[in-house]
Design a protein around this motif. Structure first.
Motif, PDB file in Angstrom:
ATOM      1  N   VAL A  76      64.166   7.464  27.394  1.00  7.91           N
ATOM      2  CA  VAL A  76      64.666   7.212  26.038  1.00  7.91           C
ATOM      3  C   VAL A  76      66.056   6.568  26.107  1.00  7.91           C
ATOM      4  CG1 VAL A  76      65.438   8.283  23.902  1.00  7.91           C
ATOM      5  CG2 VAL A  76      63.325   9.051  24.999  1.00  7.91           C
ATOM      6  N   PHE A  77      66.920   7.158  26.938  1.00  5.21           N
ATOM      7  CA  PHE A  77      68.254   6.584  27.068  1.00  5.21           C
ATOM      8  C   PHE A  77      68.184   5.157  27.611  1.00  5.21           C
ATOM      9  CE2 PHE A  77      71.402   5.424  30.276  1.00  5.21           C
ATOM     10  CZ  PHE A  77      72.492   5.229  29.455  1.00  5.21           C
ATOM     11  N   GLY A  78      67.358   4.958  28.630  1.00  2.85           N
ATOM     12  CA  GLY A  78      67.261   3.639  29.262  1.00  2.85           C
ATOM     13  C   GLY A  78      66.824   2.578  28.276  1.00  2.85           C
ATOM     14  N   LEU A  79      65.864   2.936  27.424  1.00  8.40           N
ATOM     15  CA  LEU A  79      65.393   1.976  26.418  1.00  8.40           C
ATOM     16  C   LEU A  79      66.514   1.660  25.431  1.00  8.40           C
ATOM     17  CD1 LEU A  79      61.799   3.315  25.736  1.00  8.40           C
ATOM     18  CD2 LEU A  79      62.406   1.072  26.647  1.00  8.40           C
ATOM     19  N   CYS A  80      67.212   2.698  24.977  1.00  8.85           N
ATOM     20  CA  CYS A  80      68.312   2.476  24.029  1.00  8.85           C
ATOM     21  C   CYS A  80      69.400   1.607  24.661  1.00  8.85           C
ATOM     22  CB  CYS A  80      68.911   3.817  23.599  1.00  8.85           C
ATOM     23  SG  CYS A  80      67.800   4.795  22.583  1.00  8.85           S
ATOM     24  N   ALA A  81      69.807   1.978  25.885  1.00  9.12           N
ATOM     25  CA  ALA A  81      70.883   1.247  26.541  1.00  9.12           C
ATOM     26  C   ALA A  81      70.465  -0.200  26.806  1.00  9.12           C
ATOM     27  CB  ALA A  81      71.272   1.935  27.848  1.00  9.12           C
ATOM     28  N   ALA A  82      69.211  -0.382  27.202  1.00  8.99           N
ATOM     29  CA  ALA A  82      68.742  -1.736  27.485  1.00  8.99           C
ATOM     30  C   ALA A  82      68.776  -2.582  26.225  1.00  8.99           C
ATOM     31  CB  ALA A  82      67.328  -1.687  28.056  1.00  8.99           C
ATOM     32  N   TRP A  83      68.376  -1.969  25.115  1.00  9.44           N
ATOM     33  CA  TRP A  83      68.387  -2.708  23.854  1.00  9.44           C
ATOM     34  C   TRP A  83      69.823  -3.075  23.459  1.00  9.44           C
ATOM     35  CZ3 TRP A  83      64.720  -1.176  19.259  1.00  9.44           C
ATOM     36  CH2 TRP A  83      64.618  -2.266  18.395  1.00  9.44           C
ATOM     37  N   VAL A  84      70.702  -2.096  23.570  1.00 10.66           N
ATOM     38  CA  VAL A  84      72.103  -2.347  23.228  1.00 10.66           C
ATOM     39  C   VAL A  84      72.651  -3.501  24.065  1.00 10.66           C
ATOM     40  CG1 VAL A  84      74.431  -1.381  23.488  1.00 10.66           C
ATOM     41  CG2 VAL A  84      72.628  -0.035  22.392  1.00 10.66           C
ATOM     42  N   LEU A  85      72.368  -3.469  25.363  1.00 11.38           N
ATOM     43  CA  LEU A  85      72.994  -4.445  26.259  1.00 11.38           C
ATOM     44  C   LEU A  85      72.294  -5.798  26.234  1.00 11.38           C
ATOM     45  CD1 LEU A  85      73.796  -1.963  29.092  1.00 11.38           C
ATOM     46  CD2 LEU A  85      75.469  -3.436  27.992  1.00 11.38           C
ATOM     47  N   ALA A  86      70.990  -5.802  25.989  1.00 11.84           N
ATOM     48  CA  ALA A  86      70.281  -7.077  26.030  1.00 11.84           C
ATOM     49  C   ALA A  86      70.327  -7.805  24.690  1.00 11.84           C
ATOM     50  CB  ALA A  86      68.831  -6.861  26.461  1.00 11.84           C
ATOM     51  N   ARG A  87      70.492  -7.052  23.598  1.00 13.28           N
ATOM     52  CA  ARG A  87      70.395  -7.679  22.278  1.00 13.28           C
ATOM     53  C   ARG A  87      71.754  -7.875  21.602  1.00 13.28           C
ATOM     54  NH1 ARG A  87      66.438  -9.361  23.657  1.00 13.28           N
ATOM     55  NH2 ARG A  87      64.298  -8.852  23.094  1.00 13.28           N
TER      56      ARG A  87
END
Lengths: 276, 286
Positions: A76-87
């Motif tokens: 869950v954290f990884g998905l959130c962090a990835a979204w924050v950083l990629a988008r």
């Protein structure tokens, strides 16, 4: 010396291949074979006996528990962090990325130490829990936190490049068509990133089940109570119970082999090039 | 939700919407989680170190036993990194440029040290390199003891740091154009010249990056080393094991100080690795 593509140097080429293979056999293959040999060279009986040991079984259970706690949370954290950083583009993004990778650079023992300092009964958070009579260090919650710490970056790291390559167009299209956030995530983003996500989950799981240093620091190593399989291996070895140690080691080695095979399959599916 | 977009600036409007409506939950989760799991523990270590004062910190950090563990840790890790710098480069080269049966399996096997729990690695290496082990027995007649000595620490560090060099170098070698070598060769360069002046220069940054990554991992390694070494001070005791032992003795100040030293080394190495990667990228762009 290394210009092995040239036709004149066929002999050198084969010599270098042989040297490289010899090195790999010595450093990697021999240990891999030895795990299985040591566990089974007296037949399967000692292995089955080791498996029947109650301490082994509780260590196995705790190992699974560690993965069951840390994998979903870090996903869950990884998905959130990835979204924050990629988008998003924001100042400090590069620093953010480096911070995210820190658990890979920090020694597992130092990671464990930090958790002892923070969650121990004199620590900032630990003292608060202590007033409720909840012990974190030297028990399961502390070990779970240590596992979460060392496996933190895997999912985010694998999903970020996939999201970046994907671009926001499909998500924006879905949004203009009236899709809600959850719908966009489940029906547009997730199907697109599924292999990268699985790859990250696979690495998280392998490390969560196999972590030794950080978990050993916070476990207090009470045999049969706070031992995971990797800790069990060390304890049995120290107690000269070599057979039991190798019995558990072989289970973990099988986990490693399965991980490597699945990793290879996912790499072919995603065209993911091997990276550290 | 966003059906009445004004025609003037739809994309801008969209961005604002997507930012506030969909990014806010991931932002909150990410920041709270990072604070709780990563930032607070690091802060706890730093604050605890700072509470000892500069003099107190220095005193504990430079005790003879601490210095001997730095010595064993850093020099052995550097030796392992350098050996893998050479052999890992060769392995990466063979894996990228040569075809042979079973190559895929060999390639997958390189990741074994990532996948195998470190205590298992330590257990099996200690067995292999003991006096009676498959490898150790060849050295025993010469009076060379590998397991339970500093050489054992070296063996463990070689094992766990190998994939870093190979995996850093592989993509670079894949992108390296064979044409450049062939051009150099057809222009009359000798093999040595081709290697030294065409192939090698672009490989320097990734080789150094790989060595630094492997070194960084070896410096922090605990699991495999603690099993293969005898962990005797001034002989083969490494810094992470000393941190562990101090914690077991409830000597939190000493554990904290040596832990902080290791953390600083990790951070400095991280910085160096970032700079090396930037250097490598510049090379790739030229």
């Amino acid at each position: 010396m290394l210009t092995i593509n040239l036709p004149k140097t066929f002999k050198v080429k084969y010599l270098l291949i042989a040297l490289a293979l010899f090195y790999l056999i010595l450093v990697l293959l021999l240990p891999a074979i030895a795990v299985f040999y040591e566990a089974f060279h007296k037949g399967v009986e000692p292995f089955i006996q080791a498996m029947g040991d109650r301490n082994f079984q509780s260590a196995l259970q705790l190992t699974v528990v560690m993965a069951l706690i840390s994998v979903p949370l870090n996903t869950v954290f990884g998905l959130c962090a990835a979204w924050v950083l990629a988008r998003n583009q924001f100042p400090g993004r590069a620093l953010f990325l480096s911070v995210l990778d820190l658990p890979f650079s920090i020694s597992p023992v130092v990671a464990g130490l930090m958790i002892v300092l923070l969650y121990g009964k004199n620590g900032w958070i630990g003292s608060w829990f202590a007033s409720w009579d909840i012990q974190i260090i030297f028990s399961v919650p502390g070990m779970a936190i240590a596992t979460i710490f060392v496996t933190l970056p895997f999912v985010a790291r694998e999903v970020i490049p996939v999201l970046e390559e994907l671009g926001p167009e499909q998500e924006e299209a879905a949004r203009t068509l009236g899709a809600k956030d959850w719908q966009i995530f489940w029906r547009v983003t997730l199907p697109n990133i599924r292999w990268g996500l699985l790859y990250g989950v696979l690495l998280t799981n392998a490390r969560a089940m196999g972590e030794f240093g950080a978990v050993a620091v916070v476990s207090g190593s009470i045999l049969g109570k706070t031992s995971t399989l990797p800790i069990f291996v060390e304890q049995e070895y120290k107690n000269y119970q070599t057979e039991a140690a190798f019995g558990a080691a072989v289970v973990l080695a099988l986990l490693a082999v399965v991980t490597l095979v699945l990793k290879e399959i996912l790499e072919q599916r995603t065209g993911h090039h091997k990276a550290v | 939700m966003t059906t009445n977009l004004p025609f003037s600036s739809p994309s801008k409007q969209l961005n604002r919407f997507s930012f506030w409506q969909s990014i806010s939950i991931p932002w909150v989760v990410t920041i709270i989680y990072l604070l709780l799991i990563l930032v607070l523990p690091i802060a706890a270590l730093l604050v605890k170190s700072a509470s000892l004062g500069l003099e107190g910190f220095w005193q504990i950090a430079t005790t003879p036993i601490a210095i001997s563990t730095y010595n064993v840790t850093f020099i052995t890790a550097l030796a392992a990194g350098l050996v893998n710098g050479v052999m890992g480069t060769l392995v990466a080269w063979v894996l990228v440029r040569c075809q042979f049966p079973g190559k895929k399996i060999v390639d997958a096997m390189v990741d074994l040290p990532f996948a195998l729990p470190t205590s298992v690695a330590g257990l099996v290496l200690a067995t292999l390199y003991s006096q009676t082990g498959w490898v150790g027995r060849f050295f025993a007649p010469f009076g060379i003891q590998i397991a339970f000595s500093r050489l054992g620490v070296f063996v463990a560090m070689v094992f766990i740091s190998l994939p870093f060099i190979v995996r850093t170098l592989q993509p670079v070698l894949q992108e390296l154009e064979e044409e450049a070598e062939e051009a150099a060769w057809s222009l009359g360069a000798t093999e040595f010249q081709t290697f030294w002046r065409v192939i090698f220069p672009p490989l320097i940054p990734p080789i150094l990056t790989g060595i630094a990554l492997g070194f960084s991992r070896a410096v922090g390694e605990y699991g495999s080393v603690v099993l293969i070494a005898s962990n005797i001070p001034f002989k083969d005791l490494i810094a992470p094991v000393l941190v562990f032992e101090r914690l077991e003795q409830y000597d939190y100040p000493a554990a904290t100080v040596i832990g902080a030293v290791l953390l600083s080394v990790s951070l400095i190495l991280l910085l160096i690795i970032n700079l090396l990667q930037q250097w490598g990228r510049r090379y790739a762009n030229d």
